[in-house]
Design an enzyme around this catalytic site. Sequence first.
Site, PDB file in Angstrom:
ATOM      1  N   ARG A  21      70.809   3.835 -13.589  1.00 59.13           N
ATOM      2  CA  ARG A  21      70.226   4.784 -12.619  1.00 59.13           C
ATOM      3  C   ARG A  21      69.359   5.828 -13.337  1.00 59.13           C
ATOM      4  NH1 ARG A  21      69.774  10.140 -11.798  1.00 59.13           N
ATOM      5  NH2 ARG A  21      71.921  10.467 -12.482  1.00 59.13           N
ATOM      6  N   ASP A  22      69.996   6.754 -14.047  1.00 58.65           N
ATOM      7  CA  ASP A  22      69.226   7.827 -14.691  1.00 58.65           C
ATOM      8  C   ASP A  22      68.318   7.241 -15.765  1.00 58.65           C
ATOM      9  OD1 ASP A  22      68.369  10.330 -15.601  1.00 58.65           O
ATOM     10  OD2 ASP A  22      70.354  11.219 -15.447  1.00 58.65           O
ATOM     11  N   HIS A 213      77.133  16.279 -17.558  1.00 60.47           N
ATOM     12  CA  HIS A 213      76.012  15.324 -17.600  1.00 60.47           C
ATOM     13  C   HIS A 213      74.910  15.947 -18.464  1.00 60.47           C
ATOM     14  CE1 HIS A 213      73.221  12.411 -15.442  1.00 60.47           C
ATOM     15  NE2 HIS A 213      72.344  13.343 -15.754  1.00 60.47           N
ATOM     16  N   HIS A 215      71.598  15.848 -20.857  1.00 63.93           N
ATOM     17  CA  HIS A 215      70.417  15.208 -21.434  1.00 63.93           C
ATOM     18  C   HIS A 215      70.295  15.759 -22.857  1.00 63.93           C
ATOM     19  CE1 HIS A 215      68.703  13.060 -17.906  1.00 63.93           C
ATOM     20  NE2 HIS A 215      69.611  13.805 -17.299  1.00 63.93           N
ATOM     21  N   CYS A 246      64.601  12.914 -15.482  1.00 62.60           N
ATOM     22  CA  CYS A 246      64.255  13.065 -14.069  1.00 62.60           C
ATOM     23  C   CYS A 246      62.741  13.208 -13.961  1.00 62.60           C
ATOM     24  CB  CYS A 246      64.959  14.303 -13.496  1.00 62.60           C
ATOM     25  SG  CYS A 246      64.478  14.643 -11.803  1.00 62.60           S
ATOM     26  N   ASN A 255      69.178  10.922 -21.369  1.00 67.10           N
ATOM     27  CA  ASN A 255      70.574  11.370 -21.387  1.00 67.10           C
ATOM     28  C   ASN A 255      71.126  11.206 -22.794  1.00 67.10           C
ATOM     29  OD1 ASN A 255      70.146  10.132 -18.520  1.00 67.10           O
ATOM     30  ND2 ASN A 255      71.961  11.420 -18.352  1.00 67.10           N
TER      31      ASN A 255
HETATM   32  P1  HMG Z   1      61.442  13.366   2.199  1.00 62.82           P
HETATM   33  O1  HMG Z   1      60.049  12.993   1.876  1.00 62.82           O
HETATM   34  O2  HMG Z   1      61.711  14.806   2.434  1.00 62.82           O
HETATM   35  O3  HMG Z   1      62.098  12.571   3.387  1.00 62.82           O
HETATM   36  O4  HMG Z   1      62.350  12.789   1.066  1.00 62.82           O
HETATM   37  P2  HMG Z   1      61.630  11.919   4.664  1.00 62.82           P
HETATM   38  O5  HMG Z   1      62.868  11.786   5.448  1.00 62.82           O
HETATM   39  O6  HMG Z   1      60.457  12.672   5.252  1.00 62.82           O
HETATM   40  O7  HMG Z   1      61.129  10.459   4.228  1.00 62.82           O
HETATM   41  C1  HMG Z   1      59.932  10.175   3.539  1.00 62.82           C
HETATM   42  C2  HMG Z   1      59.831   8.681   3.333  1.00 62.82           C
HETATM   43  O8  HMG Z   1      60.917   8.254   2.528  1.00 62.82           O
HETATM   44  C3  HMG Z   1      59.961   7.858   4.616  1.00 62.82           C
HETATM   45  O9  HMG Z   1      59.239   6.652   4.419  1.00 62.82           O
HETATM   46  C4  HMG Z   1      61.431   7.520   4.666  1.00 62.82           C
HETATM   47  O10 HMG Z   1      61.707   6.365   5.415  1.00 62.82           O
HETATM   48  C5  HMG Z   1      61.715   7.274   3.207  1.00 62.82           C
HETATM   49  P3  HMG Z   1      57.719   6.465   4.926  1.00 62.82           P
HETATM   50  O11 HMG Z   1      57.760   6.790   6.377  1.00 62.82           O
HETATM   51  O12 HMG Z   1      56.893   7.471   4.131  1.00 62.82           O
HETATM   52  O13 HMG Z   1      57.400   5.032   4.578  1.00 62.82           O
HETATM   53  N1  HMG Z   1      63.114   7.533   2.847  1.00 62.82           N
HETATM   54  C6  HMG Z   1      63.917   6.625   2.288  1.00 62.82           C
HETATM   55  N2  HMG Z   1      63.723   5.343   1.939  1.00 62.82           N
HETATM   56  C7  HMG Z   1      64.787   4.700   1.367  1.00 62.82           C
HETATM   57  N3  HMG Z   1      65.983   5.284   1.169  1.00 62.82           N
HETATM   58  C8  HMG Z   1      66.185   6.568   1.502  1.00 62.82           C
HETATM   59  C9  HMG Z   1      65.138   7.282   2.100  1.00 62.82           C
HETATM   60  N4  HMG Z   1      65.022   8.539   2.544  1.00 62.82           N
HETATM   61  C10 HMG Z   1      63.787   8.676   3.006  1.00 62.82           C
HETATM   62  N5  HMG Z   1      67.350   7.144   1.279  1.00 62.82           N
HETATM   63  C11 HMG Z   1      64.261  12.360  -0.270  1.00 62.82           C
HETATM   64  C12 HMG Z   1      63.656  13.235   0.813  1.00 62.82           C
HETATM   65  C13 HMG Z   1      65.483  13.084  -0.788  1.00 62.82           C
HETATM   66  C14 HMG Z   1      64.638  11.023   0.324  1.00 62.82           C
HETATM   67  C15 HMG Z   1      63.208  12.168  -1.399  1.00 62.82           C
HETATM   68  O14 HMG Z   1      62.749  13.417  -1.820  1.00 62.82           O
HETATM   69  C16 HMG Z   1      63.765  11.389  -2.560  1.00 62.82           C
HETATM   70  O15 HMG Z   1      63.971  10.205  -2.471  1.00 62.82           O
HETATM   71  N6  HMG Z   1      64.004  12.073  -3.701  1.00 62.82           N
HETATM   72  C17 HMG Z   1      64.662  11.411  -4.832  1.00 62.82           C
HETATM   73  C18 HMG Z   1      64.233  11.998  -6.105  1.00 62.82           C
HETATM   74  C19 HMG Z   1      65.065  11.386  -7.191  1.00 62.82           C
HETATM   75  O16 HMG Z   1      65.629  10.327  -7.074  1.00 62.82           O
HETATM   76  N7  HMG Z   1      65.092  12.107  -8.340  1.00 62.82           N
HETATM   77  C20 HMG Z   1      65.826  11.662  -9.488  1.00 62.82           C
HETATM   78  C21 HMG Z   1      67.306  11.703  -9.297  1.00 62.82           C
HETATM   79  S1  HMG Z   1      68.035  13.296  -9.500  1.00 62.82           S
HETATM   80  C22 HMG Z   1      68.304  13.415 -11.208  1.00 62.82           C
HETATM   81  O17 HMG Z   1      67.827  12.608 -11.956  1.00 62.82           O
HETATM   82  C23 HMG Z   1      69.210  14.501 -11.725  1.00 62.82           C
HETATM   83  C24 HMG Z   1      70.590  13.974 -12.128  1.00 62.82           C
HETATM   84  O18 HMG Z   1      70.490  12.958 -13.096  1.00 62.82           O
HETATM   85  C25 HMG Z   1      71.437  15.121 -12.696  1.00 62.82           C
HETATM   86  C26 HMG Z   1      70.714  15.908 -13.781  1.00 62.82           C
HETATM   87  O19 HMG Z   1      70.277  15.308 -14.780  1.00 62.82           O
HETATM   88  O20 HMG Z   1      70.604  17.102 -13.587  1.00 62.82           O
HETATM   89  C27 HMG Z   1      71.331  13.426 -10.902  1.00 62.82           C
HETATM   90 MG    MG Z   2      70.196  13.238 -15.216  1.00 66.01          MG
END
Ligand code: HMG
Ligand code: MG
Length: 305
Positions: A21-22, A213, A215, A246, A255
């Site tokens: 994932r990450d 967690h 990095h 991220c 990480n």
């Molecule tokens: P949004 O744009 O506010 O949401 O996204 P929306 O509801 O307006 O949807 C926009 C589009 O996304 C639509 O599609 C939805 O259908 C689709 P379109 O009409 O444009 O074709 N959609 C989805 N499709 C599949 N699965 C879903 C989904 N939700 C909406 N679940 C949202 C809000 C949160 C979904 C978006 O901003 C997003 O996906 N963000 C993810 C970012 C991400 O993954 N970042 C990395 C992970 S976090 C991280 O790495 C930190 C961590 O490791 C800890 C650390 O290190 O600190 C965890």
């Molecule tokens: Mg992370």
Amino acid sequence: MEGYGMRNLPREVIIKEVGPRDGLQNEKEWIPTDQKIAWINMLSNTGVREIEYSSFVNPKMIPALKDAREVGRKIKRNPNVVYSALVPNMKGLEFALEAGIDGASVFMSASEMHNQKNINKSIAETYPVLEEVIKEAKAVGKRVTGYVSTVFDCPYQGKITPEQVLEVCQRLVDAGADDLSLGDTIGTAVPTDVEKLLEVLLKHFPKEKLILHFHDTRGMAIANIMTSLHYGVTRFDGSVGGLGGCPYAKGATGNVDTNDVLYLLHGVGIQTGISERKMQQAGLYIQNLLGKQLPSRSLAYISNA
Ligand code: HMG
Ligand code: MG
């Protein structure tokens, strides 16, 4: 905290492998689904007890994981492994449940600006979304981990205080999250930062609830893990080969390498149940697939041995 000596180290630690994932979310190189599955199957046989296998997020934002549903359906599940995935909203939960998860990892940030860039919402707007996801996931018997990102530093806002982190943690726990995973998203913390945060959080949550967690941007992750161990923390995330980052946090690199964590833990006499040899093989496998040297001391060491 009682003393600061080797006697206080825990006997056993649980590592969650977050590489699929990450690790992959930050990679430009597309890894074909079958090869991802083969890699996750390899990881499943290392002795690791938890694997975060993908993300059910907007595929336009994280294209590297757009095959989460197929991956979830096709991985060969080891009954001794807990399989979890990142879930941002109800749509993500629906897909994740269809694909199969033991645990749902919801996520948000302690920093307003990172939260906005990463999930397109303010912190206040995020709470009701995640509260509903947590409630529904718990209702169908899934374990929920609440990730809190940027618990030390935010690339857009600078220092984050332990009190800001506490507020988000408390809301997630009040909503029903079983565990809290504290993310040093851009890998800038030093051990005194870890101490300051744990001194506050451990007054409110039992140590068993906390996952750290890290990095490893500045090479401090192992020192930070050692510090956390002295506070009795027994759960850490790692990403084999040091993959990760991220895409929505400027400067976020990989990480901590799971192999470095194993070298530390086994070296000081803490059990993990994980085979270092098998974890290194899994690291070499993904390194070959990505076709580049990963930022991993241990893989470089065994390749040159
Ligand atoms: P949004 O744009 O506010 O949401 O996204 P929306 O509801 O307006 O949807 C926009 C589009 O996304 C639509 O599609 C939805 O259908 C689709 P379109 O009409 O444009 O074709 N959609 C989805 N499709 C599949 N699965 C879903 C989904 N939700 C909406 N679940 C949202 C809000 C949160 C979904 C978006 O901003 C997003 O996906 N963000 C993810 C970012 C991400 O993954 N970042 C990395 C992970 S976090 C991280 O790495 C930190 C961590 O490791 C800890 C650390 O290190 O600190 C965890
Ligand atoms: Mg992370």
